[in-house]
Design a protein around this motif. Sequence first.
Motif, PDB file in Angstrom:
ATOM      1  N   ALA A 148       0.811  -1.210   0.000  1.00 41.97           N
ATOM      2  CA  ALA A 148       0.000   0.000   0.000  1.00 41.97           C
ATOM      3  C   ALA A 148       0.848   1.266   0.000  1.00 41.97           C
ATOM      4  O   ALA A 148       0.399   2.320  -0.471  1.00 41.97           O
ATOM      5  N   HIS A 149       2.074   1.186   0.491  1.00 40.27           N
ATOM      6  CA  HIS A 149       2.859   2.410   0.655  1.00 40.27           C
ATOM      7  C   HIS A 149       3.179   3.074  -0.677  1.00 40.27           C
ATOM      8  O   HIS A 149       3.367   4.293  -0.752  1.00 40.27           O
ATOM      9  N   ALA A 150       3.227   2.292  -1.760  1.00 40.98           N
ATOM     10  CA  ALA A 150       3.597   2.867  -3.050  1.00 40.98           C
ATOM     11  C   ALA A 150       2.593   3.904  -3.535  1.00 40.98           C
ATOM     12  O   ALA A 150       2.946   4.850  -4.246  1.00 40.98           O
ATOM     13  N   SER A 151       1.325   3.761  -3.124  1.00 40.67           N
ATOM     14  CA  SER A 151       0.300   4.718  -3.562  1.00 40.67           C
ATOM     15  C   SER A 151       0.404   6.059  -2.852  1.00 40.67           C
ATOM     16  O   SER A 151      -0.207   7.033  -3.281  1.00 40.67           O
ATOM     17  N   PHE A 152       1.166   6.110  -1.802  1.00 41.05           N
ATOM     18  CA  PHE A 152       1.320   7.351  -1.049  1.00 41.05           C
ATOM     19  C   PHE A 152       2.751   7.860  -1.135  1.00 41.05           C
ATOM     20  O   PHE A 152       3.013   8.931  -1.692  1.00 41.05           O
ATOM     21  N   LEU A 153       3.675   7.098  -0.604  1.00 41.81           N
ATOM     22  CA  LEU A 153       5.068   7.531  -0.566  1.00 41.81           C
ATOM     23  C   LEU A 153       5.617   7.793  -1.966  1.00 41.81           C
ATOM     24  O   LEU A 153       6.386   8.732  -2.178  1.00 41.81           O
ATOM     25  N   HIS A 154       5.227   6.970  -2.937  1.00 42.28           N
ATOM     26  CA  HIS A 154       5.729   7.120  -4.310  1.00 42.28           C
ATOM     27  C   HIS A 154       4.676   7.728  -5.238  1.00 42.28           C
ATOM     28  O   HIS A 154       4.673   7.467  -6.445  1.00 42.28           O
ATOM     29  N   ARG A 155       3.802   8.545  -4.690  1.00 47.35           N
ATOM     30  CA  ARG A 155       2.753   9.144  -5.510  1.00 47.35           C
ATOM     31  C   ARG A 155       3.332  10.247  -6.389  1.00 47.35           C
ATOM     32  O   ARG A 155       3.954  11.194  -5.903  1.00 47.35           O
ATOM     33  N   PHE A 156       3.107  10.112  -7.693  1.00 49.84           N
ATOM     34  CA  PHE A 156       3.492  11.134  -8.660  1.00 49.84           C
ATOM     35  C   PHE A 156       2.235  11.885  -9.061  1.00 49.84           C
ATOM     36  O   PHE A 156       1.247  11.274  -9.489  1.00 49.84           O
ATOM     37  N   LEU A 157       2.260  13.191  -8.945  1.00 48.67           N
ATOM     38  CA  LEU A 157       1.092  14.004  -9.269  1.00 48.67           C
ATOM     39  C   LEU A 157       0.974  14.263 -10.764  1.00 48.67           C
ATOM     40  O   LEU A 157      -0.072  14.701 -11.245  1.00 48.67           O
ATOM     41  N   GLU A 158       2.049  13.992 -11.494  1.00 46.81           N
ATOM     42  CA  GLU A 158       2.043  14.072 -12.946  1.00 46.81           C
ATOM     43  C   GLU A 158       2.612  12.771 -13.493  1.00 46.81           C
ATOM     44  O   GLU A 158       3.504  12.174 -12.887  1.00 46.81           O
ATOM     45  N   ASP A 159       2.103  12.311 -14.623  1.00 45.32           N
ATOM     46  CA  ASP A 159       2.569  11.075 -15.232  1.00 45.32           C
ATOM     47  C   ASP A 159       3.577  11.386 -16.328  1.00 45.32           C
ATOM     48  O   ASP A 159       3.331  12.214 -17.209  1.00 45.32           O
ATOM     49  N   GLU A 160       4.720  10.701 -16.265  1.00 41.75           N
ATOM     50  CA  GLU A 160       5.762  10.906 -17.261  1.00 41.75           C
ATOM     51  C   GLU A 160       5.460  10.112 -18.532  1.00 41.75           C
ATOM     52  O   GLU A 160       4.608   9.227 -18.552  1.00 41.75           O
ATOM     53  N   ASP A 161       6.202  10.412 -19.575  1.00 43.06           N
ATOM     54  CA  ASP A 161       6.152   9.627 -20.801  1.00 43.06           C
ATOM     55  C   ASP A 161       6.754   8.256 -20.498  1.00 43.06           C
ATOM     56  O   ASP A 161       7.951   8.146 -20.204  1.00 43.06           O
ATOM     57  N   THR A 162       5.945   7.206 -20.556  1.00 48.47           N
ATOM     58  CA  THR A 162       6.424   5.872 -20.165  1.00 48.47           C
ATOM     59  C   THR A 162       7.500   5.342 -21.104  1.00 48.47           C
ATOM     60  O   THR A 162       8.268   4.451 -20.713  1.00 48.47           O
ATOM     61  N   SER A 163       7.581   5.881 -22.326  1.00 48.72           N
ATOM     62  CA  SER A 163       8.614   5.419 -23.256  1.00 48.72           C
ATOM     63  C   SER A 163      10.006   5.844 -22.813  1.00 48.72           C
ATOM     64  O   SER A 163      11.010   5.311 -23.294  1.00 48.72           O
ATOM     65  N   GLU A 164      10.078   6.792 -21.863  1.00 46.64           N
ATOM     66  CA  GLU A 164      11.373   7.262 -21.371  1.00 46.64           C
ATOM     67  C   GLU A 164      11.672   6.738 -19.970  1.00 46.64           C
ATOM     68  O   GLU A 164      12.537   7.261 -19.281  1.00 46.64           O
ATOM     69  N   GLY A 165      10.951   5.688 -19.574  1.00 42.39           N
ATOM     70  CA  GLY A 165      11.090   5.201 -18.210  1.00 42.39           C
ATOM     71  C   GLY A 165      12.016   4.021 -18.027  1.00 42.39           C
ATOM     72  O   GLY A 165      12.022   3.404 -16.967  1.00 42.39           O
ATOM     73  N   TYR A 166      12.840   3.700 -19.044  1.00 35.46           N
ATOM     74  CA  TYR A 166      13.697   2.523 -18.933  1.00 35.46           C
ATOM     75  C   TYR A 166      14.614   2.630 -17.709  1.00 35.46           C
ATOM     76  O   TYR A 166      15.256   3.644 -17.479  1.00 35.46           O
ATOM     77  N   GLY A 167      14.655   1.544 -16.947  1.00 37.76           N
ATOM     78  CA  GLY A 167      15.533   1.489 -15.783  1.00 37.76           C
ATOM     79  C   GLY A 167      14.983   2.165 -14.546  1.00 37.76           C
ATOM     80  O   GLY A 167      15.662   2.238 -13.526  1.00 37.76           O
ATOM     81  N   LYS A 168      13.730   2.666 -14.621  1.00 39.13           N
ATOM     82  CA  LYS A 168      13.136   3.374 -13.499  1.00 39.13           C
ATOM     83  C   LYS A 168      11.862   2.651 -13.052  1.00 39.13           C
ATOM     84  O   LYS A 168      11.048   2.240 -13.871  1.00 39.13           O
ATOM     85  N   GLN A 169      11.703   2.521 -11.740  1.00 36.30           N
ATOM     86  CA  GLN A 169      10.535   1.803 -11.230  1.00 36.30           C
ATOM     87  C   GLN A 169       9.274   2.662 -11.295  1.00 36.30           C
ATOM     88  O   GLN A 169       9.326   3.884 -11.115  1.00 36.30           O
ATOM     89  N   PHE A 170       8.129   2.006 -11.547  1.00 38.29           N
ATOM     90  CA  PHE A 170       6.812   2.642 -11.644  1.00 38.29           C
ATOM     91  C   PHE A 170       6.722   3.635 -12.795  1.00 38.29           C
ATOM     92  O   PHE A 170       5.912   4.546 -12.786  1.00 38.29           O
ATOM     93  N   ARG A 171       7.553   3.479 -13.816  1.00 40.22           N
ATOM     94  CA  ARG A 171       7.478   4.392 -14.960  1.00 40.22           C
ATOM     95  C   ARG A 171       6.903   3.709 -16.192  1.00 40.22           C
ATOM     96  O   ARG A 171       6.798   4.309 -17.242  1.00 40.22           O
ATOM     97  N   ASP A 172       6.553   2.424 -16.074  1.00 39.24           N
ATOM     98  CA  ASP A 172       6.027   1.686 -17.210  1.00 39.24           C
ATOM     99  C   ASP A 172       4.515   1.836 -17.264  1.00 39.24           C
ATOM    100  O   ASP A 172       3.882   2.397 -16.366  1.00 39.24           O
ATOM    101  N   LYS A 173       3.919   1.308 -18.327  1.00 40.25           N
ATOM    102  CA  LYS A 173       2.472   1.210 -18.409  1.00 40.25           C
ATOM    103  C   LYS A 173       2.008   0.030 -17.571  1.00 40.25           C
ATOM    104  O   LYS A 173       2.733  -0.946 -17.395  1.00 40.25           O
ATOM    105  N   ALA A 174       0.812   0.121 -17.039  1.00 40.59           N
ATOM    106  CA  ALA A 174       0.261  -0.963 -16.237  1.00 40.59           C
ATOM    107  C   ALA A 174      -0.125  -2.121 -17.141  1.00 40.59           C
ATOM    108  O   ALA A 174      -0.891  -1.952 -18.096  1.00 40.59           O
ATOM    109  N   ALA A 175       0.446  -3.306 -16.842  1.00 40.08           N
ATOM    110  CA  ALA A 175       0.143  -4.519 -17.594  1.00 40.08           C
ATOM    111  C   ALA A 175       0.260  -4.256 -19.091  1.00 40.08           C
ATOM    112  O   ALA A 175       1.248  -3.697 -19.552  1.00 40.08           O
ATOM    113  N   ASP A 176      -0.762  -4.639 -19.873  1.00 37.51           N
ATOM    114  CA  ASP A 176      -0.707  -4.451 -21.324  1.00 37.51           C
ATOM    115  C   ASP A 176      -1.638  -3.327 -21.777  1.00 37.51           C
ATOM    116  O   ASP A 176      -2.214  -3.358 -22.850  1.00 37.51           O
TER     117      ASP A 176
END
Length: 407
Positions: A148-176
Amino acid sequence: MISQELNDRITRVGQNTPAGAVLRRYWQPAALAEELSHGDHVPVNLLGERLTLMRNDAGDLVLATRIASKAEPPAHYPDAKDIKIDPNGPVYPVEKRNGLFFAYMGPGTPPEFPNFDCFRAPESHVFAFKGLWECNWLQALEIGIDPAHASFLHRFLEDEDTSEGYGKQFRDKAADTDIPMTQILREYPRPDIEVEEADYGLKITALRTLNNGQTHVRVTNQIFPEAICIPMSREMTITQWHVPIDDHTCYWYTMFTSFQNPVNKDLMREQRLKEHRLPDYAPLKNRTNDYHYNPAEQATMTYTGMGLDINVHDQWAVEGMGRIQDRTQEHLGRSDAAIIRYRRMLRAAIAAVENGTDELPMRNGTTPLDIMGPLSNDAIANSADWRNASRQADMARRSECPWDATV
């Protein structure tokens, strides 16, 4: 809440301590392979002992006892010319696995390594790194088994371009889907959590019910005694150990495992060295500089205001509890189900060692080589069939893998 006596039993790791005796019965990450390139003697501070990674007369890598000043800081790296070996001190065997050196510091014959993905993947598909945290190993582990902590402690108020998220956690698209993982965590912050015992430790499933009759299923794992295995993206998983230097300091050691494509190790190392210094791999953001807290960022970008690296968020949270968390004052709730189950497992292992038995996870008659995986992924499924859909999503990923990832 628990008593101070019990808190000491499950946190202290020195020689002849209850938890330390359990941890010593498992292979422990001791150093990154890249550290050996800096010299023939690598200082290693592990489980309260001052050691050196070196080659013995037969040419085998071992951990030998180092003569060190009692005033030496926990993560101190002396120059190689200043290292002196204690000829009467313990010497421990060492094995290399995909960029990490592991040491066995316990009694008897070392156990086999389990057949986890991070160990059987080719070296081209695994990247290893570590980081220093100034707190006890147990609170470092427990944040990793709190879905549950990821929804609070790691909350991003803006979503990044997921295509630039290589090597970073929680930067991908959810599932497919095309939904950013950061959006899922932000908009569905209160997951139902299921915890199941497994031969390696605990399987932890966080279920976030979406608005369309579907459920986001995130499967993570606690690997006994002090590791986690979690999805980083659709392509990678993270296997991370929380390794005590002593009672008050620890390293996290991580193996990033890619299923399909070789890991871009240069990029991933570059990303992490922007946040860490060498040679001790200490984070550049820390309590001495308020973790670079920025109130303007907190108002518009992130929950913590401490940048986009989630390791910094976790570091602030676990170090903020003090060197050893005071569990006599805590109040665990429904979302702490995995933490509660883990502590019971740890206490049972401590009791087993004290009673002279080997009834510990992966040491109780189970053949480690038969333990594969573990399953660790994100999936979006029909709410009525989430369990099967989650497994099938993982099987599909494994079936396309160029190395043997079957389970």
